[in-house]
Scaffold this motif. Structure first.
Motif, short mmCIF file in Angstrom:
data_model
loop_
_atom_site.label_atom_id
_atom_site.label_comp_id
_atom_site.label_asym_id
_atom_site.label_seq_id
_atom_site.Cartn_x
_atom_site.Cartn_y
_atom_site.Cartn_z
N GLN A 41 -0.31 -28.07 -14.70
CA GLN A 41 0.19 -27.67 -13.38
C GLN A 41 0.90 -26.33 -13.46
OE1 GLN A 41 2.29 -31.23 -12.41
NE2 GLN A 41 0.45 -32.17 -11.51
N ASP A 42 1.71 -26.16 -14.51
CA ASP A 42 2.40 -24.88 -14.73
C ASP A 42 1.40 -23.74 -14.85
OD1 ASP A 42 4.82 -26.05 -14.64
OD2 ASP A 42 5.28 -25.86 -16.78
N ALA A 43 0.34 -23.97 -15.61
CA ALA A 43 -0.65 -22.92 -15.85
C ALA A 43 -1.32 -22.49 -14.54
CB ALA A 43 -1.70 -23.40 -16.85
N TYR A 44 -1.65 -23.47 -13.69
CA TYR A 44 -2.28 -23.14 -12.41
C TYR A 44 -1.29 -22.37 -11.52
CZ TYR A 44 -6.73 -25.57 -13.00
OH TYR A 44 -7.97 -25.93 -13.43
N ALA A 45 -0.01 -22.77 -11.57
CA ALA A 45 0.99 -22.07 -10.77
C ALA A 45 1.15 -20.63 -11.25
CB ALA A 45 2.33 -22.82 -10.84
N LYS A 46 1.15 -20.47 -12.58
CA LYS A 46 1.31 -19.16 -13.18
C LYS A 46 0.11 -18.26 -12.82
CE LYS A 46 2.76 -17.28 -17.64
NZ LYS A 46 2.76 -17.56 -19.08
N ALA A 47 -1.08 -18.86 -12.79
CA ALA A 47 -2.29 -18.10 -12.50
C ALA A 47 -2.19 -17.41 -11.15
CB ALA A 47 -3.50 -19.03 -12.52
N LEU A 48 -1.56 -18.08 -10.21
CA LEU A 48 -1.44 -17.55 -8.86
C LEU A 48 -0.77 -16.17 -8.86
CD1 LEU A 48 -2.19 -18.62 -6.01
CD2 LEU A 48 0.15 -19.46 -5.82
N THR A 49 0.28 -16.03 -9.64
CA THR A 49 0.98 -14.73 -9.67
C THR A 49 0.31 -13.76 -10.65
OG1 THR A 49 2.53 -15.72 -11.22
CG2 THR A 49 3.24 -15.56 -8.94
N VAL A 50 -0.05 -14.26 -11.83
CA VAL A 50 -0.62 -13.36 -12.86
C VAL A 50 -1.97 -12.79 -12.40
CG1 VAL A 50 -1.49 -13.23 -15.22
CG2 VAL A 50 0.62 -14.49 -14.73
N TRP A 51 -2.81 -13.62 -11.82
CA TRP A 51 -4.14 -13.15 -11.39
C TRP A 51 -4.03 -12.15 -10.24
CZ3 TRP A 51 -7.74 -18.14 -11.38
CH2 TRP A 51 -7.73 -18.69 -12.69
N ALA A 52 -3.00 -12.33 -9.40
CA ALA A 52 -2.85 -11.43 -8.24
C ALA A 52 -2.53 -10.00 -8.70
CB ALA A 52 -1.75 -11.95 -7.33
N THR A 53 -1.80 -9.88 -9.79
CA THR A 53 -1.46 -8.54 -10.27
C THR A 53 -2.42 -8.08 -11.37
OG1 THR A 53 0.15 -9.56 -11.75
CG2 THR A 53 0.98 -8.64 -9.69
N GLY A 54 -2.75 -8.96 -12.28
CA GLY A 54 -3.56 -8.56 -13.44
C GLY A 54 -5.06 -8.73 -13.25
N GLY A 55 -5.46 -9.30 -12.16
CA GLY A 55 -6.88 -9.52 -11.94
C GLY A 55 -7.32 -10.91 -12.38
N ILE A 56 -8.40 -11.39 -11.77
CA ILE A 56 -8.92 -12.71 -12.12
C ILE A 56 -9.67 -12.59 -13.45
CG2 ILE A 56 -10.51 -14.54 -11.41
CD1 ILE A 56 -9.98 -13.47 -8.47
N PRO A 57 -9.32 -13.41 -14.43
CA PRO A 57 -9.98 -13.30 -15.74
C PRO A 57 -11.47 -13.67 -15.65
CG PRO A 57 -8.56 -15.24 -15.67
CD PRO A 57 -8.31 -14.48 -14.40
N ASP A 58 -12.24 -13.15 -16.63
CA ASP A 58 -13.68 -13.45 -16.65
C ASP A 58 -13.94 -14.95 -16.77
OD1 ASP A 58 -14.18 -10.81 -16.47
OD2 ASP A 58 -14.44 -10.49 -18.63
N ARG A 59 -13.12 -15.57 -17.60
CA ARG A 59 -13.30 -17.02 -17.77
C ARG A 59 -12.00 -17.72 -17.40
NH1 ARG A 59 -15.26 -18.41 -23.44
NH2 ARG A 59 -13.40 -17.19 -23.90
N PRO A 60 -11.87 -18.04 -16.12
CA PRO A 60 -10.60 -18.63 -15.65
C PRO A 60 -10.24 -19.90 -16.42
CG PRO A 60 -12.02 -18.07 -13.79
CD PRO A 60 -12.84 -17.89 -15.03
N GLY A 61 -11.24 -20.69 -16.77
CA GLY A 61 -10.98 -21.94 -17.48
C GLY A 61 -10.33 -21.69 -18.82
N ALA A 62 -10.84 -20.69 -19.53
CA ALA A 62 -10.30 -20.37 -20.85
C ALA A 62 -8.86 -19.87 -20.72
CB ALA A 62 -11.17 -19.31 -21.53
#
Lengths: 416, 114
Positions: A41-62
């Motif tokens: 759950q933490d990782a998904y929450a973190k993704a919301l902010t990190v992906w918004a600034t750093g871009g969506i990773p090529d392999r989101p699952g990884a």
């Protein structure tokens, strides 16, 4: 930079597709289901902010897996918890580094382990379904409770009890031995079938179909099929779900009213799902012993293959029900067989077969028996009895779409 | 490794009706189970029939002459076994003779020593 809508979509996608994988890979590190869930759950929450600034990773699952596992390791180190103090969910020799990626071979097995842990026969069936929804589908307790029409605290208690039993009784987090697989796979298939059925015709509420449940069941059945390609139960189950779901769009009309098979627009059925299902049915029927899912899928296949209702091969359907009833002697199968006889040999023959089940205790209070009886009586123009049967069926369903359908049929009886 | 108690619940009338023959067969079955699973067994006993049981109620006022529940299947004996996980415990428990009933597997609670 990504706009927040793109991030939200990517995240929703990753939640649907990767949740089970991310959680399963994290459980390996934490050895504790609750802690793993928290980290994911933490990782998904973190993704919301990190992906918004750093871009969506090529392999989101990884990305999510690595983040969740790092968090897990972090928490374990910080707590200074000796491994032995944690619930032992897996064997000591199955612990990869935190940088394992989603495409790594054995990792695929992780999800299979998680499925078999959730569907362990030592857990009661309700708990198996609840855990599968929660841990493999990532559904919240509130969503899971809604799906099964129970209160959130009841569902929370059910999930907590099941997790406690996994820890307390040491239900192992592993794929069972080859010898246990047939027994265990049957349980897993049953859970997925129940999940799909619950979504296909919601027991309650306004909508006939709950897509979030049918889609999860399909996803998991596909996953299981990928992991156990030789299993006829699994092939049959996936075929059944595909062939049934292919008709989803036509089961209600534009106003949301229920449409029976006879009245559905067959050109709107999902051809690709039907083709995939038909290929799987052939495969599943070749398996021995014949799985009940393969037989149910074969029945769905006969319907899906008929270009119109009038040319449905009812004799073939009755034969399939005969076989199904020997493989799986359930009163519900007998009921559906009676309905098929009603179309193959006429309403009078169908009513005879149905009334032979009058004393079946498991069918007492089963709305579909009353509905089937009402329809046969209507066709035999036994209006007074038909009226009573419709009223009984109405009293036994809580689904609004079904109620509407039955009320219209009742109103359409002569002399109404 | 963890400890599990395997509780053997059987219909006592089965033993009564079976007489000496059932008893001899039962003893033989348990001997065999013991030989096959010696490494896992930490203990175990057979119990006298439920007619010999004395129940003590939590309120302390009543001491009665029978088991708590009038069930057809009564606790007749137990084994204490050691196994790495529930699957392994079940595999052993399935071998425990239980001709007139069934067995129940319960993990033994471990108390924190620190």
């Amino acid at each position: 930079m990504n706009d927040s809508a793109a991030v939200a979509t990517a995240l929703a996608d990753a939640h649907r597709r990767e949740w089970a994988f991310v959680l399963a890979a994290t459980v390996r590190v934490t050895r504790d289901l609750d802690l793993a869930e928290e980290c994911v759950q933490d990782a998904y929450a973190k993704a919301l902010t990190v992906w918004a600034t750093g871009g969506i990773p090529d392999r989101p699952g990884a990305w999510l897996t690595t983040t969740a596992r790092r968090r897990g390791l972090d928490l374990l180190r910080r707590a200074g918890t000796a491994r032995r103090a944690l619930p032992l969910l897996l064997d000591d020799d199955t612990e990869p580094g935190p940088d394992a990626t989603p495409d790594a071979g054995p990792v695929v097995d992780d999800r299979l382990r998680l499925i078999f842990t959730c569907c362990h026969p030592a857990l009661n069936p309700e708990a198996q379904v609840a855990l599968t929804l929660r841990l493999l589908c990532g559904l919240s307790t509130a969503d899971t409770a809604r799906a099964f029409l129970i209160s959130e605290p009841t569902m929370a208690a059910r999930i907590t009890r099941a997790k406690k039993k996994i820890t307390g009784a040491r239900i192992p987090y592993r794929v069972p031995l080859a010898a246990d697989i047939p027994e265990r796979v049957a349980g897993v298939c049953e859970v997925l079938h129940l999940l799909f059925t619950t979504g296909h015709t919601a027991p309650d509420g306004e909508a006939l179909v709950r897509r979030e449940l049918t889609e999860r069941a399909l996803d998991l059945a596909r996953l299981l099929r990928g992991l156990l390609p030789e299993d006829p139960d699994v092939a049959g189950l996936l075929a059944l779900l595909l062939l049934t779901d292919a008709r989803r769009a036509t089961r209600t009309d534009a106003e949301g009213r229920l449409l029976l098979l006879a009245d559905q627009d067959r050109t709107a059925w999902d051809r690709s799902a039907i083709d995939e299902g038909l290929a799987l049915v052939r495969l599943a029927l070749a398996g021995r012993p014949t799985s009940r899912y393969a037989l149910m899928a074969a029945i769905a296949a006969v319907h899906d293959a008929a270009p119109e209702w009038a040319v449905t091969d009812w004799a073939a359907i009755v034969r399939l029900y005969d076989t199904l009833h020997t493989v799986w002697p359930s009163p519900v199968v007998a009921l559906n067989r009676a309905v098929a006889i009603g179309f193959a040999d006429g309403a009078a023959a169908g009513l005879d077969a149905l009334d032979a089940l009058a004393d079946e205790p498991q069918l007492a209070g089963y709305g579909y028996r009353a509905a089937a009886r009402a329809d046969l009586l209507r066709r035999l123009e036994r209006t007074v009895e038909a009226r009573l049967a419709y009223e009984e069926a109405l009293a036994l369903t809580s689904n609004l779409t079904e109620r509407q359908f039955l009320e219209e049929r009742l109103a359409g009886l002569p002399g109404a | 490794m963890a400890e599990y108690l395997v509780l053997i619940y059987e219909d006592e009338t089965g033993w009564e009706a079976g007489g000496a023959e059932a008893w001899a067969q039962g003893m033989k079955d348990h001997m065999e189970f013991g030989q096959n699973n010696g490494a896992a067994i930490r203990g175990g006993n057979a119990l006298q029939p439920t007619g010999t049981a004395t129940s003590i109620r939590a309120n302390g006022t009543a001491v009665t002459d029978g088991p708590f529940a009038e069930t057809k299947e009564a606790l007749g004996g137990y084994y204490l076994i050691e196994a790495p996980d529930l699957d392994a415990a079940i595999a052993i428990a399935k071998q425990v003779p239980h001709r007139f009933g069934g067995v129940e597997v319960r993990p033994v609670m471990v108390f924190d020593q620190s």
